[in-house]
Design a protein around this motif. Structure first.
Motif, PDB file in Angstrom:
ATOM      1  N   TYR A   1       0.811  -1.226   0.000  1.00  0.00           N
ATOM      2  CA  TYR A   1       0.000   0.000   0.000  1.00  0.00           C
ATOM      3  C   TYR A   1       0.842   1.273   0.000  1.00  0.00           C
ATOM      4  O   TYR A   1       0.342   2.359  -0.255  1.00  0.00           O
ATOM      5  CB  TYR A   1      -1.011  -0.011   1.163  1.00  0.00           C
ATOM      6  N   GLY A   2       2.136   1.133   0.273  1.00  0.00           N
ATOM      7  CA  GLY A   2       3.037   2.289   0.153  1.00  0.00           C
ATOM      8  C   GLY A   2       3.159   2.734  -1.299  1.00  0.00           C
ATOM      9  O   GLY A   2       3.362   3.911  -1.597  1.00  0.00           O
ATOM     10  N   LYS A   3       3.034   1.765  -2.221  1.00  0.00           N
ATOM     11  CA  LYS A   3       3.192   2.088  -3.644  1.00  0.00           C
ATOM     12  C   LYS A   3       1.851   2.225  -4.367  1.00  0.00           C
ATOM     13  O   LYS A   3       1.773   2.842  -5.426  1.00  0.00           O
ATOM     14  CB  LYS A   3       3.988   0.981  -4.335  1.00  0.00           C
ATOM     15  N   CYS A   4       0.796   1.624  -3.797  1.00  0.00           N
ATOM     16  CA  CYS A   4      -0.505   1.573  -4.470  1.00  0.00           C
ATOM     17  C   CYS A   4      -1.090   2.975  -4.634  1.00  0.00           C
ATOM     18  O   CYS A   4      -1.064   3.779  -3.702  1.00  0.00           O
ATOM     19  CB  CYS A   4      -1.466   0.703  -3.659  1.00  0.00           C
ATOM     20  N   THR A   5      -1.608   3.246  -5.833  1.00  0.00           N
ATOM     21  CA  THR A   5      -2.220   4.560  -6.082  1.00  0.00           C
ATOM     22  C   THR A   5      -3.729   4.448  -6.277  1.00  0.00           C
ATOM     23  O   THR A   5      -4.368   5.375  -6.779  1.00  0.00           O
ATOM     24  CB  THR A   5      -1.607   5.226  -7.334  1.00  0.00           C
ATOM     25  N   ASN A   6      -4.290   3.293  -5.926  1.00  0.00           N
ATOM     26  CA  ASN A   6      -5.735   3.070  -6.066  1.00  0.00           C
ATOM     27  C   ASN A   6      -6.245   3.211  -7.501  1.00  0.00           C
ATOM     28  O   ASN A   6      -7.371   3.643  -7.726  1.00  0.00           O
ATOM     29  CB  ASN A   6      -6.518   4.045  -5.163  1.00  0.00           C
ATOM     30  N   CYS A   7      -5.418   2.834  -8.477  1.00  0.00           N
ATOM     31  CA  CYS A   7      -5.847   2.990  -9.878  1.00  0.00           C
ATOM     32  C   CYS A   7      -6.870   1.933 -10.277  1.00  0.00           C
ATOM     33  O   CYS A   7      -7.638   2.118 -11.216  1.00  0.00           O
ATOM     34  CB  CYS A   7      -4.643   2.952 -10.820  1.00  0.00           C
ATOM     35  N   GLY A   8      -6.867   0.786  -9.602  1.00  0.00           N
ATOM     36  CA  GLY A   8      -7.901  -0.211  -9.860  1.00  0.00           C
ATOM     37  C   GLY A   8      -7.611  -1.157 -11.009  1.00  0.00           C
ATOM     38  O   GLY A   8      -8.453  -1.990 -11.349  1.00  0.00           O
ATOM     39  N   VAL A   9      -6.430  -1.072 -11.596  1.00  0.00           N
ATOM     40  CA  VAL A   9      -6.085  -1.970 -12.706  1.00  0.00           C
ATOM     41  C   VAL A   9      -6.153  -3.432 -12.247  1.00  0.00           C
ATOM     42  O   VAL A   9      -6.662  -4.294 -12.959  1.00  0.00           O
ATOM     43  CB  VAL A   9      -4.677  -1.634 -13.276  1.00  0.00           C
ATOM     44  N   CYS A  10      -5.686  -3.685 -11.039  1.00  0.00           N
ATOM     45  CA  CYS A  10      -5.672  -5.066 -10.524  1.00  0.00           C
ATOM     46  C   CYS A  10      -7.075  -5.650 -10.489  1.00  0.00           C
ATOM     47  O   CYS A  10      -7.299  -6.803 -10.895  1.00  0.00           O
ATOM     48  CB  CYS A  10      -5.024  -5.135  -9.147  1.00  0.00           C
ATOM     49  N   ALA A  11      -8.048  -4.849 -10.029  1.00  0.00           N
ATOM     50  CA  ALA A  11      -9.428  -5.346  -9.963  1.00  0.00           C
ATOM     51  C   ALA A  11      -9.977  -5.601 -11.358  1.00  0.00           C
ATOM     52  O   ALA A  11     -10.725  -6.554 -11.572  1.00  0.00           O
ATOM     53  CB  ALA A  11     -10.313  -4.347  -9.223  1.00  0.00           C
ATOM     54  N   ASP A  12      -9.577  -4.771 -12.325  1.00  0.00           N
ATOM     55  CA  ASP A  12     -10.051  -4.960 -13.701  1.00  0.00           C
ATOM     56  C   ASP A  12      -9.497  -6.226 -14.332  1.00  0.00           C
ATOM     57  O   ASP A  12     -10.199  -6.916 -15.064  1.00  0.00           O
ATOM     58  CB  ASP A  12      -9.654  -3.759 -14.581  1.00  0.00           C
ATOM     59  N   VAL A  13      -8.225  -6.505 -14.082  1.00  0.00           N
ATOM     60  CA  VAL A  13      -7.609  -7.628 -14.796  1.00  0.00           C
ATOM     61  C   VAL A  13      -7.793  -8.972 -14.097  1.00  0.00           C
ATOM     62  O   VAL A  13      -7.630 -10.014 -14.728  1.00  0.00           O
ATOM     63  CB  VAL A  13      -6.091  -7.408 -15.044  1.00  0.00           C
ATOM     64  N   CYS A  14      -8.118  -8.970 -12.809  1.00  0.00           N
ATOM     65  CA  CYS A  14      -8.159 -10.240 -12.085  1.00  0.00           C
ATOM     66  C   CYS A  14      -9.165 -11.207 -12.725  1.00  0.00           C
ATOM     67  O   CYS A  14     -10.359 -10.921 -12.771  1.00  0.00           O
ATOM     68  CB  CYS A  14      -8.519 -10.040 -10.619  1.00  0.00           C
TER      69      CYS A  14
END
Lengths: 324, 151
Positions: free
Chosen positions: A71-84
């Motif tokens: 979470y130090g690097k996460c920018t909440n862009c949501g790409v992970c949720a889209d691709v999972c």
């Protein structure tokens, strides 16, 4: 030789564990060296059927990974949720969270993350364990932790442990999981023969054909036990005809009998709990036939019931839409 | 799933996606046995999970696992005991209590249910006045209370 027999049915609740327990117990008492292997890591139950409480050896088992977000690097862009591909990522409490009860550790999110904020960590998969049943033969079993992917590798580990325990003339009875997925493929791979269990219901008949297809793929000779045969005589006949047509050896039939579910609540195989019940008598006869035809008569039986040609498996490659 | 394919959860997910696209008031998902991640995929975000068990050590063993899964996923869960009468129900009540879930229905063990299942006609249609049909109808009514009258 070591004879490894997988008991499989496709559909659940048709009597795999009952048949496995009967075969193991009967062969043990007939003087064979028997190892029982529970290959249903998702819902292991053979130890309960044999009333085994104390495991001799319990080994932690770990394979695969789950994704972890930094979470130090996460920018909440949501790409992970889209691709999972498994919908294991959701937005909760203002940030993206990976549900470790769903994540398969495929690392798609990690590859897609523009911030490189996702890594993968090892996750405990389950346990492998061995013990000696009160009847005197060893049982190898595994238990998958909740929310982990079904693991064929874990089944392979169970079978490897069973082979370690086995002597040169042992019979290994492998109680497969329901279904035809990874766990069942691993149960059949490397076995010498399959005992198919079916009940005369459309669902069971359909699954029987599916699991038999797998058996043919592995060129395994198959035997059939028709359970609860009297609940639907018409369909029982169709299943028998299927077996004849397909070159499956019909070992015998078991009538529907309350003694079977009742024996489960006593943590005993039905042939022990209610030896005089109709089901037990039929089961014993089946175990005797199995011993005579398959175990003693292995060479002839194998030659006679081996599939003529392997069932081909042609993979269908489905490309992700973005690569088309 | 095709014979020889190993991976179940993507198929479950796709099936569920298609069902969600056509579902209106109520979507009933029948999951596979066990408590692996193809079950998690099937029950995720459900309004209600109905865990079915039987009063045997086998049922109890698997009930503990599925309740562990639903409680960790934070899903509202009910327990239905099937085959009531074949063993002691004490364990089921204990486990349900320890996970703080309610046993909402008890289906007596009966050969009638096997026979209607074999015929492929649910007991509520083929024997509507059977005591077991009443259990199912009461349960269905409770489910509609959760779902509401439809939005």
């Amino acid at each position: 030789m070591v004879l490894e027999v997988a008991v499989a049915s496709g559909k659940g609740g048709v009597g795999k564990s009952t048949i496995s327990a009967t075969l193991a117990l009967h062969l043990h008492r007939a003087g064979w060296d028997v190892v029982a292997a529970d290959a249903d890591a998702d819902a292991p139950n053979l130890h309960i059927v044999f009333g085994l409480d104390e495991w001799g050896e319990v080994r932690e088992y770990s394979e695969g990974y789950v994704a972890r977000i930094d979470y130090g690097k996460c920018t909440n862009c949501g790409v992970c949720a889209d691709v999972c591909p498994f919908k294991a990522v959701s937005f909760k409490g203002g940030r993206y969270v990976i549900n470790s009860l769903i994540c398969e550790g495929c690392v798609t999110c990690s590859l897609a993350c523009p911030e490189r904020a996702i890594s993968r960590v090892r996750h405990p998969t389950g346990v492998l364990r061995t013990g000696v049943t009160r009847y005197g033969f060893p049982l190898v079993s595994a238990r998958l932790n909740v929310g982990r992917p079904n693991s064929g590798r874990l089944v392979t580990e169970v079978k490897n442990m069973a082979r370690e325990v086995a002597k040169s003339s042992s019979v290994i009875v492998v109680d497969s999981a329901a279904g035809i997925g990874c766990q069942v493929v691993s149960s059949l791979a490397g076995a010498n023969a399959v005992v198919l269990v079916a009940e005369p219901t459309p669902a069971s008949f359909s699954d029987l054909r599916r699991v038999h297809k797998l058996a043919k793929h592995f060129m395994l000779p198959s035997a059939l036990v028709l359970n609860k045969v009297d609940i639907n005589p018409g369909l029982s006949r169709s299943i028998r005809e299927y077996a004849l047509r397909e070159g499956i050896d019909i070992l015998g039939e078991v009538p529907y009998d309350d003694a079977v579910p009742k024996s489960m609540s006593l943590r005993m195989p039905v042939v022990e709990a209610f030896p005089n019940s109709r089901a037990s008598k039929a089961l014993i006869r089946i175990a005797e036939e199995f011993e005579r035809r398959v175990v003693r008569g292995w060479r002839d039986w194998f030659r006679r019931f081996k599939p003529r040609k392997p069932e081909p498996y042609r993979p269908i490659i489905i490309k992700p839409p973005t690569l088309r | 799933m095709r014979e020889g394919e190993e991976h179940t959860s993507p198929v479950v997910l796709a099936c569920r996606g298609r069902a969600e696209a056509v579902a209106r008031d109520l979507l009933v998902v029948d999951t596979s046995a066990g408590s692996s991640n193809n079950v998690s995929v099937a029950i995720e975000d459900s309004d209600l999970v109905v865990a079915v068990t039987e009063p045997t050590p086998l049922g109890l063993h698997d009930l503990k696992l599925i309740l562990e899964l639903t409680s960790r996923m934070g899903l509202r869960t009910w327990v239905v005991v099937n085959r009531v009468g074949i063993g002691s129900e004490e364990g089921v009540a204990e486990v349900a209590k320890s996970f703080n879930v309610e046993v909402v229905a008890r289906i007596p063990y009966s050969r009638d249910i096997v026979e209607t299942y074999v015929k492929g006609v649910p007991i509520v249609s083929s024997m509507p006045s059977h005591p077991i049909s009443k259990v199912f109808k009461d349960l269905a009514l409770r489910v509609t209370e959760v779902v509401g009258s439809g939005s």
